[in-house]
Write an enzyme that holds these catalytic residues in place. Structure first.
Site, mmCIF file in Angstrom:
data_model
loop_
_atom_site.group_PDB
_atom_site.id
_atom_site.type_symbol
_atom_site.label_atom_id
_atom_site.label_comp_id
_atom_site.label_asym_id
_atom_site.label_seq_id
_atom_site.Cartn_x
_atom_site.Cartn_y
_atom_site.Cartn_z
ATOM 1 N N THR A 75 -6.909 -4.645 0.559
ATOM 2 C CA THR A 75 -5.713 -4.978 1.346
ATOM 3 C C THR A 75 -5.916 -6.249 2.166
ATOM 4 O O THR A 75 -5.013 -7.094 2.261
ATOM 5 C CB THR A 75 -5.332 -3.812 2.268
ATOM 6 O OG1 THR A 75 -5.067 -2.650 1.474
ATOM 7 C CG2 THR A 75 -4.088 -4.139 3.078
ATOM 8 N N ASP A 115 -6.423 4.984 -4.772
ATOM 9 C CA ASP A 115 -6.354 3.874 -3.818
ATOM 10 C C ASP A 115 -5.248 2.961 -4.330
ATOM 11 O O ASP A 115 -5.442 2.227 -5.301
ATOM 12 C CB ASP A 115 -7.680 3.121 -3.737
ATOM 13 C CG ASP A 115 -7.699 2.126 -2.584
ATOM 14 O OD1 ASP A 115 -6.605 1.739 -2.131
ATOM 15 O OD2 ASP A 115 -8.791 1.728 -2.140
ATOM 16 N N ASP A 119 0.833 -1.205 0.000
ATOM 17 C CA ASP A 119 0.000 0.000 0.000
ATOM 18 C C ASP A 119 0.864 1.251 0.000
ATOM 19 O O ASP A 119 0.655 2.178 -0.798
ATOM 20 C CB ASP A 119 -0.906 0.037 1.244
ATOM 21 C CG ASP A 119 -1.954 -1.047 1.276
ATOM 22 O OD1 ASP A 119 -3.092 -0.786 0.883
ATOM 23 O OD2 ASP A 119 -1.621 -2.171 1.708
ATOM 24 N N HIS A 153 -16.685 -6.474 5.033
ATOM 25 C CA HIS A 153 -17.180 -5.258 5.673
ATOM 26 C C HIS A 153 -18.704 -5.206 5.661
ATOM 27 O O HIS A 153 -19.298 -4.127 5.590
ATOM 28 C CB HIS A 153 -16.624 -4.011 4.973
ATOM 29 C CG HIS A 153 -15.149 -3.852 5.096
ATOM 30 N ND1 HIS A 153 -14.267 -4.501 4.264
ATOM 31 C CD2 HIS A 153 -14.391 -3.137 5.957
ATOM 32 C CE1 HIS A 153 -13.021 -4.182 4.589
ATOM 33 N NE2 HIS A 153 -13.061 -3.364 5.619
ATOM 34 N N GLU A 159 -5.219 7.298 -0.364
ATOM 35 C CA GLU A 159 -5.813 6.717 0.840
ATOM 36 C C GLU A 159 -4.862 6.724 2.028
ATOM 37 O O GLU A 159 -5.258 7.016 3.154
ATOM 38 C CB GLU A 159 -6.240 5.273 0.568
ATOM 39 C CG GLU A 159 -6.794 4.594 1.817
ATOM 40 C CD GLU A 159 -7.179 3.152 1.587
ATOM 41 O OE1 GLU A 159 -7.841 2.585 2.469
ATOM 42 O OE2 GLU A 159 -6.813 2.592 0.543
ATOM 43 N N LYS A 193 -15.404 -5.421 -7.405
ATOM 44 C CA LYS A 193 -16.853 -5.589 -7.526
ATOM 45 C C LYS A 193 -17.397 -4.865 -8.750
ATOM 46 O O LYS A 193 -18.273 -5.384 -9.454
ATOM 47 C CB LYS A 193 -17.529 -5.108 -6.232
ATOM 48 C CG LYS A 193 -17.322 -6.076 -5.068
ATOM 49 C CD LYS A 193 -18.119 -5.677 -3.850
ATOM 50 C CE LYS A 193 -17.375 -4.701 -2.981
ATOM 51 N NZ LYS A 193 -16.273 -5.321 -2.219
ATOM 52 N N ASP A 253 -6.481 -1.531 -3.448
ATOM 53 C CA ASP A 253 -7.851 -1.767 -3.004
ATOM 54 C C ASP A 253 -8.022 -3.267 -2.770
ATOM 55 O O ASP A 253 -7.762 -4.068 -3.660
ATOM 56 C CB ASP A 253 -8.827 -1.281 -4.087
ATOM 57 C CG ASP A 253 -10.269 -1.354 -3.637
ATOM 58 O OD1 ASP A 253 -10.536 -1.054 -2.466
ATOM 59 O OD2 ASP A 253 -11.129 -1.712 -4.469
#
Length: 370
Positions: free
Chosen positions: A124, A119, A52, A199, A75, A225, A122
């Site tokens: 992680t 990001d 990251d 999440h 981010e 997604k 994305d």
């Protein structure tokens, strides 16, 4: 090479973003190969790795060097005193992107009208758990708050097939098209949804249950997604809770809109990506390739009560709308649809160093007035 780039600023930024996303993806793969991920726990369900950090330094430093007057938001919170290694700097660009004509409404855009949302990795959690096909690099380009261009790079695409080259880059610009992928035809007798694998909560579950899907694909990463959407593998992406940030959705939204889809909050409101907006997508995320309003109307009222309506960007000039549900960004129904007819598939950018030979969807440029 960067200094010799000519043409509209937006197209040059997207062209540079394609190249730098490939460099960042190689950095991400290198960290995985070394085996020491350098994991830092930033909070509940929020990890950061060396991949990251290094990928963000690569992307932000490279784009800042080429476009020093453009605002860039990443981010990760990094040490500003830490120097970016020279080998992280990528000043190349995709010649294939620059071959495309820039839409008229983007041709005269200036530096102060643009925000780049990054990001660097994305997904992680999935990266640390070995779900490598969920991982993406996201670079979104917003103009006056509207997501208009984006790059989704999959560093580990084909990682399980040793006979194929690993990685691919998908890019798109609204009213130009999206490239670097192939599209499937969804079955008409099913409703396949995608949502978060790590999440989720009760509100997300109840929003999904209200749609009575035949299948739910729980995967990691907003970029991944939305890729499922544009590839024709799911009908909608539902995330009826707070959690996603602007850097999660800017690039995916632009690419989805470029193929005629729609991404809004759960209220059906277009989200703003301007420099002063809150980073949190407090209204959740709803993305579709068609029938967007149908999904909006099926969201339970008690779910919406737990969310906040998004701040919308100012309307685009001449009534231009980027949303695929053929509504203006102010929510008014348009009198005429944007003419976006499919052309022959276009190869993924040659100048981007992307190894994929997948195709995309090209779109005609039209200025449509209300």
């Amino acid at each position: 090479m960067a200094a010799n780039m000519t043409g509209p600023l937006v197209m040059r930024i997207v062209a540079a973003s394609v190249a730098v996303s490939n460099r960042a993806s190689q950095i991400i793969r290198n960290v995985m190969d070394r085996g020491d991920l350098g994991i830092v726990d930033k909070g509940k369900n929020d990890l950061q790795t060396e991949a990251d950090r290094s990928a963000q330094r690569c992307i932000v430093a490279s784009l800042h060097k080429q476009f020093p007057k453009v605002a860039i938001y990443g981010e990760e919170q990094l040490d500003p005193t830490e120097k970016t290694p020279a080998e992280f700097i990528e000043l190349g660009f995709s010649e294939e992107v620059l071959k495309h004509e820039c839409p008229k409404f983007l041709q005269d855009v200036t530096d102060d009208q643009i925000v780049i949302w990054v990001d660097p990795l994305d997904g992680t959690a999935e990266y640390t758990q070995g779900f490598l096909d969920h991982v993406t690099v996201l670079i979104g380009v917003a103009v006056n708050g509207h997501a208009v261009g984006g790059v989704i790079n999959q560093p580990f695409y084909n990682y399980q097939d040793k006979e194929k080259v690993m990685g691919r880059c998908i890019w798109g610009v609204c009213q130009v098209g999206a490239f670097g992928f192939t599209r499937e035809i969804l079955p008409e007798d099913k409703l396949i949804l995608t949502t978060s694998r790590s999440h989720s909560n009760r509100m997300v579950t109840e929003a999904i249950e209200a749609l009575n899907p035949t299948e739910v694909m729980r995967v990691g990463g907003a970029g991944h997604k939305v890729l499922l959407l544009i590839e024709g593998k799911v009908h909608a992406y539902i995330f009826a809770t707070k959690g996603c940030k602007k850097w999660d959705t800017c690039a995916p939204e632009a690419i989805l809109h470029a193929v005629g889809g729609t991404l809004t909050d759960m209220f059906g409101i277009t989200m703003s990506y301007g420099p002063r907006v809150q980073r949190l997508n407090a209204g959740g995320v709803l993305a579709t390739t068609s029938n967007h309003q149908h999904f909006v109307e099926r969201v339970p009222e008690h779910v919406l009560e737990n969310l906040e309506k998004s701040e919308s960007p100012d309307p685009l000039p001449d009534g231009i709308c980027l949303r695929g549900d053929f509504k203006s960004c102010s929510g008014e129904v348009r009198e005429q649809q944007i003419g976006q007819t499919e052309e022959e598939p276009v190869s993924s950018p040659k100048g981007s160093e992307s190894p994929s030979s997948d195709t995309g969807v090209a779109r005609e440029n039209h200025d449509t007035k209300l």
